[in-house]
Design an enzyme around this catalytic site. Structure first.
Site, PDB file in Angstrom:
ATOM      1  N   LYS A   1       0.829  -1.203   0.000  1.00  0.00           N
ATOM      2  CA  LYS A   1       0.000   0.000   0.000  1.00  0.00           C
ATOM      3  C   LYS A   1       0.868   1.260   0.000  1.00  0.00           C
ATOM      4  O   LYS A   1       0.665   2.175  -0.794  1.00  0.00           O
ATOM      5  CB  LYS A   1      -0.922  -0.017   1.217  1.00  0.00           C
TER       6      LYS A   1
ATOM      7  N   MET B   1      -5.348  -7.373   9.137  1.00  0.00           N
ATOM      8  CA  MET B   1      -4.758  -6.465  10.126  1.00  0.00           C
ATOM      9  C   MET B   1      -5.681  -5.257  10.337  1.00  0.00           C
ATOM     10  O   MET B   1      -6.765  -5.213   9.787  1.00  0.00           O
ATOM     11  CB  MET B   1      -3.366  -6.057   9.668  1.00  0.00           C
TER      12      MET B   1
ATOM     13  N   HIS C   1      -3.050 -43.972  -5.154  1.00  0.00           N
ATOM     14  CA  HIS C   1      -3.562 -44.523  -6.410  1.00  0.00           C
ATOM     15  C   HIS C   1      -4.715 -43.663  -6.941  1.00  0.00           C
ATOM     16  O   HIS C   1      -4.731 -43.261  -8.103  1.00  0.00           O
ATOM     17  CB  HIS C   1      -4.027 -45.960  -6.163  1.00  0.00           C
TER      18      HIS C   1
END
Ligand code: PEP
Ligand code: MG
Length: 910
Positions: free
Chosen positions: A28, A109, A475
């Site tokens: 940012k 945050m 498998h």
């Protein structure tokens, strides 16, 4: 010595930093600086670097001593740019404080807005704005965010009271309004008083009236939020190192909530779901940033109504979008605020996009002249794995969303085979086959505890496979990927009862015939039907659609052509006969692994006859029946792959994969049938089955150990391969067979099997009066082979890394039995990733590097490839490029992914 620079300012067409400084300034911060530099309207502010975050955590949550002065100077700069003063009782500047890591961690945050308001400042705001509601509401928001974020009053779970929301709810109810925006000024003023009381009562302090105290509280909270739990979990999930830290951005507030001339919103410079050009986004009039994402009010669409609502803002925004794309050469994801008709930019970053959008945007940007083809291939633009979305059926997004809303998610397993499949539950392969034979349109999901080779036919007709056990190279997983089937495996919350014909999961009991949906991209399992759409690319490749009918296909083809121009690694297919054609369509440049045992699974009776043989003569008789099938399959493969190398591996799995107690249990009549066929007693059958039991089958009598003890098996396979090759050559088809010895650890093993192959070749060429060029080589799939590669290369003319077994034997972890701890291991940073999906470069990768170096020292032109499941995993492909392999080989549907990843590795290497 000069002080370290911890604070970088931006605003007014200037900036200390720029977009290349994401490590220091976070994404940012670096982009706010860049936007300011290129003259876009960015509210002034500053970024406190990620180094301060590191200091903060290393020094008991304190700051470098020089930080305070640098922050004060930066505030003065911002004040100058904005013509206001922070904390000023007549002309106040308000600030926001936001986190910003190197890579975006959306919502993980903290953020605080409107910092700098107190009892005095609120009066100034009233005077300046003439809007009492706005001023008091801004104050109210600050106290709430400060309480939640800085003082930690935000409830951790739904059972705890959110004191602020309780007060807001009561006020809304009292005044009969739906949203705070409708509250009276008197009500908001009272809320401010009540909020301050909440802080006093629950945090034990007075709300700080001092603007500088507010700001430092917020800065500490933002740095502190890097260490919170959800951010740590997000980093782990996304491979973001904890050591990076976040930057903190402090920026002048601009207001989208000053009245109807204001708005706030988020947008994309083009559509990131499907890639369609044109600005799009969401906005709210008279609102502040978090209102758009909070979901409390339904936003309007920029592309639908903004032009009408606010023509000037729409024009500014469209122009900003164009400038940003021109500058960043990529689609941008932005945040903006309109204050009194002026657009302000709060954020820009390269937008996240779906696989569809990624391909379209990359190709369009080249066609628009913004980037060149090489740039279009960058891995950050098109994560190679995202191509899967174009190659597999997907759930219709709205239907899947509905299933989620309806709480139909039942469980989550390993996303072993990408794609989306919906169908009726069937527990047995034979039932699946029978149902399919009656109705080819039936949609089935084969649900098994695990799959065995005998389930192959059922897997072929099912839309998807779901198992309770097994990992990424079990498998079920590898066969599904090879067949291009959607598969979720290792879903251990499934409780399958074959006898009752039920699967119990998440408290629900589902029966055979009930609908279930599996998402092979995410590992999710849903109850009921979710509609899917087929892949247009595959529709074109299988001839159901014309290329000119599908723009998606055309763009895909263009991108693949660019990838092929740039890559250095060759890409081959792990395939047997039946999907050889589609492998070619998907771009295979040969076959890197033909697992011959998969061909035997279609001829179990003859194979079992061979297993029952006790003498060489009997075994040779049984093998004589099998050779025909093998020869036919190889002939087909050579014809399809004309002119391309075809690596055929000798028999690898232990014999009990073809006959075991498991098979007898599944089919109680089997012992009787076999006794009759082979003229022995049921007791004899059971004895033979018991003889074959191994307590650790992956480490037992398998691989070349079979061919060494039973050389007639190797001789039969070599004969089938070479007879087919000679016959093709006689028809004028160019054949390049490579015969591969599995699971060797000793040079003597490779010598032994090579001798059998060569002796057989001499006989075949003599009998047929014609010879072909062929190579003999070995898989490197146990550590001893890697460590003695120099010796082995004396005999072996090529190597192919079998990284499934190399990982299994190198790590001492069973590829079928690691589900119990792998989740815990990756979540707790013990292993960075599932080592059966992505090569463990430090350990297994080291073995590979040794084998490459030592092998080429002996034989400089040694051809080396990889054929483990990792050959289709982008990160592993990058690694293979780096260590100088000649090719990667992977399941057919992963070929385009490997082609793109190989090109990305080459582009990145420059
Ligand atoms: C391997 O071990 O990587 C390999 C390709 O062989 P398989 O998976 O058949 O054991
Ligand atoms: Mg192997």
């Amino acid at each position: 010595m000069a002080d370290t620079k911890y604070v970088y300012t931006f605003g007014d067409g200037k900036a200390d930093g720029n977009t290349t400084q994401k490590e220091l300034l976070g994404g940012k911060g670096a982009n706010l600086a860049e936007m300011s530099r290129i003259g876009l309207p960015v509210p002034a502010g500053f970024t406190i670097t990620t180094e301060v975050c590191t200091y903060f955590y290393d020094n008991d949550r304190t700051y470098p001593p020089e930080l305070k002065d640098q922050v004060n100077a930066a505030i003065a700069d911002a004040e100058k740019c904005m013509g206001k003063k922070y904390g000023d009782p007549t002309n106040p500047l308000l600030l926001s404080c936001r986190s910003g890591a190197r890579e975006s961690m959306p919502g993980m945050m903290d953020t605080v807005l409107n910092i700098g308001i107190n009892e005095e400042v609120v009066q100034a705001l009233i005077k300046q704005s003439g809007n009492e509601h706005f001023a008091w509401d801004s104050y109210r928001r600050l106290i709430q965010m400060y309480g939640d974020v800085v003082l930690g009053l935000k409830p951790e779970n739904k059972n705890q009271d959110d004191h602020f929301e309780v007060i807001l709810d009561a006020a809304r109810e009292k005044e009969g309004v739906e949203h705070e925006a409708g509250l009276s000024v008197a009500a908001i003023k009272q809320i401010v008083v009540d909020f301050k009381k909440v802080i006093k009562d629950h945090a034990g302090i007075d709300f700080p009236e001092d603007p500088m105290e507010q700001l430092w509280g917020c800065i500490g909270a933002v740095f502190g939020s890097w260490g919170n739990d959800r951010a740590a979990v997000y980093r782990r999930m996304n491979g973001i190192p904890h050591s990076w830290g976040t930057a903190t951005n402090v920026q002048a507030m601009v207001f989208g909530n000053l009245g109807d001339t204001c708005a706030t919103g988020v947008g994309l410079t083009r559509n990131c779901s499907d890639g369609t050009p044109g600005f799009c986004g969401d906005y709210l009039i008279n609102a502040q940033g978090e209102d758009v994402v909070a979901g409390t009010r339904t936003p309007k669409r920029v592309e639908e109504t903004l032009q009408q609502d606010k023509p000037e803002a729409f024009e500014q925004l469209t122009n900003i979008g164009k400038t940003l794309e021109q500058h960043y050469k990529d689609v941008q994801d932005i945040e903006f605020t309109v204050e009194d008709g002026k657009v302000w930019m709060l954020q820009t970053r390269n937008a996240k996009r779906t696989g569809f959008a990624a391909v379209r945007i990359a190709v369009d940007l080249v066609n628009e002249g913004l980037i060149d083809a090489k740039t279009a291939l960058e891995k950050r633009r098109i994560p190679a794995d995202d191509l899967n979305q174009l190659l597999q059926p997907i759930f219709n997004p709205s239907d899947k969303e509905q299933a989620q809303k309806d709480n139909r998610l039942l469980a989550k397993g390993i996303n072993a085979g990408p794609g989306a499949a919906t169908g009726q539950i069937v527990f047995h392969a034979s039932d699946a086959e029978e149902t399919y034979n009656k109705d080819n349109d039936v949609q089935l999901i084969l649900v098994r505890k695990e799959t065995s080779p005998e389930d192959l036919r059922g897997m072929k007709v099912a839309k998807g496979i779901l198992t309770a056990f097994g990992g990424a190279s079990s498998h079920a997983a590898l066969v599904s990927r090879q067949m291009g089937k959607t598969c979720v495996c290792g879903c251990d919350s499934l409780n399958i009862d074959y006898e009752a014909g039920t699967v119990t999961v998440a408290g629900q009991v589902l029966k055979g015939g009930d609908w279930i949906s599996v998402d092979g991209f995410t590992g999710e399992v849903f109850a009921g039907k979710i509609e899917t759409s087929p892949s247009e690319v595959m529709e074109v490749m299988t001839g159901n659609m014309k290329p000119e009918e599908s723009e998606v296909y055309q763009r895909y083809a263009q991108l693949m052509a660019w990838a092929d121009e740039h890559r250095k690694l060759n890409v081959r297919a792990n395939t047997e006969s039946h999907d050889a054609e589609i492998s070619l369509q998907l771009g295979a440049e040969g076959v890197g692994l033909c697992r011959t045992e998969h061909m035997f699974f279609d001829h179990l009776d003859e194979m079992r006859e061979m297993i029952f043989s006790t003498t060489v003569e009997d075994r040779e008789k049984a093998l004589a029946k099998l050779i025909k099938f093998q020869r036919d399959d190889f002939t087909h493969l050579f014809k399809v792959m004309a002119g391309k190398a075809v690596t055929i591996r000798l028999l690898d799995p232990p014999l009990h994969e073809f006959l075991s107690e498991h098979h007898m249990h599944e089919d109680p009549a089997l012992a009787g049938k076999l006794a009759k066929t082979f003229g022995v007693t049921e007791e004899d059958v059971k004895r033979r089955v018991a003889e074959l039991v191994e307590s650790n089958p992956m480490l037992g009598h398998r691989g070349c150990r079979l061919g060494i003890v039973y050389p007639e098996i190797t001789a039969m396979q070599a004969r089938a391969i070479l007879e087919a090759a000679v016959a093709c050559k006689k028809e004028g088809i160019e054949v390049l067979p490579e015969i591969m010895i599995p699971l060797a650890g000793y040079k003597a093993e490779v010598d032994n099997q090579t001798a059998v192959i060569k002796a057989t070749a001499a006989k075949v060429f003599d009998e047929m009066g014609e010879s072909v060029e062929y190579m003999t080589g070995t898989m490197i799939e146990i550590p001893r082979a890697a460590l003695t590669a120099g010796e082995i290369a004396d005999t072996a003319e090529f190597f192919s890394f079998g990284t499934n077994d190399l990982t299994q034997t190198g790590l001492g972890i069973s590829r079928d039995d690691y589900k119990g701890f792998i989740g815990y291991y990756t979540e707790n940073d013990i292993m960075p990733a599932d080592p059966f999906q992505t090569v463990d470069q430090t350990g297994i990768g080291r073995l590979m590097k040794i084998a490459v170096a030592d092998g080429r020292e002996t034989r400089p032109d040694l051809k080396i490839g990889i054929c483990g499941e990792h050959g289709g995993d982008p990160k592993s492909v990058y690694f293979c490029h780096e260590i100088g392999l000649n090719y990667v080989s992977c399941s057919p549907r992963r070929i385009p992914i490997a082609r793109l990843a190989a090109a990305q590795a080459a582009v990145e290497a420059g």
